[in-house]
Design a protein around this motif. Structure first.
Motif, PDB file in Angstrom:
ATOM      1  N   ILE A  81     -10.560   1.373  -1.735  1.00 55.39           N
ATOM      2  CA  ILE A  81      -9.601   1.781  -0.709  1.00 55.39           C
ATOM      3  C   ILE A  81      -8.486   2.619  -1.334  1.00 55.39           C
ATOM      4  CG2 ILE A  81      -7.897   0.964   0.986  1.00 55.39           C
ATOM      5  CD1 ILE A  81     -10.844   0.609   1.853  1.00 55.39           C
ATOM      6  N   ILE A  82      -7.984   2.202  -2.468  1.00 54.73           N
ATOM      7  CA  ILE A  82      -6.948   2.977  -3.165  1.00 54.73           C
ATOM      8  C   ILE A  82      -7.493   4.355  -3.540  1.00 54.73           C
ATOM      9  CG2 ILE A  82      -5.537   3.104  -5.261  1.00 54.73           C
ATOM     10  CD1 ILE A  82      -4.502   1.072  -3.173  1.00 54.73           C
ATOM     11  N   THR A  83      -8.706   4.408  -4.057  1.00 51.42           N
ATOM     12  CA  THR A  83      -9.325   5.685  -4.412  1.00 51.42           C
ATOM     13  C   THR A  83      -9.517   6.549  -3.167  1.00 51.42           C
ATOM     14  OG1 THR A  83     -10.455   4.665  -6.283  1.00 51.42           O
ATOM     15  CG2 THR A  83     -11.357   6.757  -5.480  1.00 51.42           C
ATOM     16  N   PHE A  84      -9.998   5.943  -2.104  1.00 49.25           N
ATOM     17  CA  PHE A  84     -10.205   6.654  -0.834  1.00 49.25           C
ATOM     18  C   PHE A  84      -8.909   7.268  -0.329  1.00 49.25           C
ATOM     19  CE2 PHE A  84     -10.010   6.230   3.852  1.00 49.25           C
ATOM     20  CZ  PHE A  84     -10.940   7.196   4.201  1.00 49.25           C
ATOM     21  N   LEU A  85      -7.853   6.473  -0.234  1.00 48.55           N
ATOM     22  CA  LEU A  85      -6.580   6.978   0.267  1.00 48.55           C
ATOM     23  C   LEU A  85      -5.998   8.043  -0.653  1.00 48.55           C
ATOM     24  CD1 LEU A  85      -5.024   3.649   1.569  1.00 48.55           C
ATOM     25  CD2 LEU A  85      -5.960   5.537   2.941  1.00 48.55           C
TER      26      LEU A  85
END
Length: 94
Positions: A81-85
């Motif tokens: 999720i951190i990578t996605f955002l």
């Protein structure tokens, strides 16, 4: 290998979990209408960004983000999720 969050990432994940972010809820401060997605024309929400928006489908698929919020925000997927955002340039708007 466990993923360690810095304070900014902790705040971001917490906001994802509760479904509130500056991007999706700042309209309430200014009493503006709710923001809408430029791509889908739906109301902009944390779930819409992480799970539903067609604009980010390929990135979600490449990162293997699960198709529902409970699984996506599971402790095992937090780094995704951190990578996605980060990849969609919204990490600082959460």
């Amino acid at each position: 290998m466990p993923y360690y969050l810095n304070r900014r990432h902790e705040v971001t994940i917490t906001r994802c979990i509760i479904g509130h972010s500056f991007l999706t809820h700042s309209f309430r401060i200014n009493k503006d209408p709710p923001p809408t997605c430029d791509e889908c024309h739906n109301n902009l929400s944390v779930q819409h960004i992480i799970i539903d928006c067609t604009m980010y489908r390929d990135i979600r698929n490449n990162l293997a983000i699960p198709p529902n919020m409970n699984e996506a925000l599971n402790v095992n997927n937090i780094s995704k999720i951190i990578t996605f955002l980060s990849q969609i340039n919204l990490i600082n708007k959460f």
